[in-house]
Scaffold this motif. Sequence first.
Motif: not given
Length: 372
Positions: A94-103
């Motif tokens: 679901q969110l693997g490609n997103k930067l951690v700091s931007e989730i």
Amino acid sequence: MGSVVEHKRTDKRTGKTVTQYRAHIRRVGFGSRSKVFATKREALDWIRNNESDNALTKRASAGGKTLASLIEDFIAAGVCQYASQAHLAYWCDQLGNKLVSEITHGDINGALLSLRTRGGRRFTPDGIKPSGKPLTPATINRYAAALSAVFNFAQAHGVIDAHPMKGGKVKKLKEGPGRQRILTPEEETRLLETARAARWDGMYLFVLMLLTTAARKSEVLNLRWRDLDLGRGIAVLGKTKNGAARALPLVAEVRKGLAELSKVRPINSDFVFYDPKQPGRPKNVDTAWQFVRERAGLNDSDDPVHRVVLHTTRHTGVTKIIRNGANLAQAALISGHKTLAMLKRYEHLAADDVLQLAEHALGKVGTGSSKG
């Protein structure tokens, strides 16, 4: 450059107006940062201390990690036992490609909402297939707990400053009463007799250990020979679901079965209940369990609250411990529940005992007897 924005809010507890100051740092090519302070002076000092190129570069490097990469680090660290691979794989998808700091909490809530409409899935010999049933609130909460553990890990290692799921931004769903089914003595006997006839030779001893230790499936499956002390009659679990070590009591029949099994253990495996095809791994018992449950006549309900599952052995064991006079603290020593509150759910399972206690303690009211 840095800036400070003043805003006011009403404290829900006191009703008073509170003034806060949010400091912002924005630089081209770097992720923005912000933090709330009680005074403007603190906000300005924070900007001054964090606006240097070194601080921004460090932040950009940490924030450049994707969730998928973070989860890889999390799994490799082995710091959490309750976050299942299936749950973590969902978050990677679901969110693997997103930067951690931007989730954001909005991203997370959206993914949890998708779980509520997606439905459950089950593992079969032909791969993962839809179960045709919706996920329960408890299961969805387990998905959320797995991701929260990942963010705790990130925060502890300085990858993020703020946890996006804390502060009520991602709410737990209200869970049902949980499974209430326990096995009768006659059902236990049928289950063990059927387990003896299973194709896998270790099924009988495996089920017997579950019934006599009140342990979790994973705890028994992951037992290694080095964990056993047959002389003392215990198995030492070094790392359990709640993070604490504990000892499983081994009754006489279990000790006898383990002693016999030790004589034929393979050289290339330390697992007690190993997979015959892959001795270096614990046995996958799902297929064997389905066979045993059906042959024992226990596949008798589609209601998840009353359906017999492998975890029913744990519910049965804990209930029998309490029924035989143990208090919640004593039961927790055997079962490994982290808090007594977690054991409260088992009290209603022993409700049949309440009448007997009431008759003994209160049944003589009005009779002139000193008892009751």
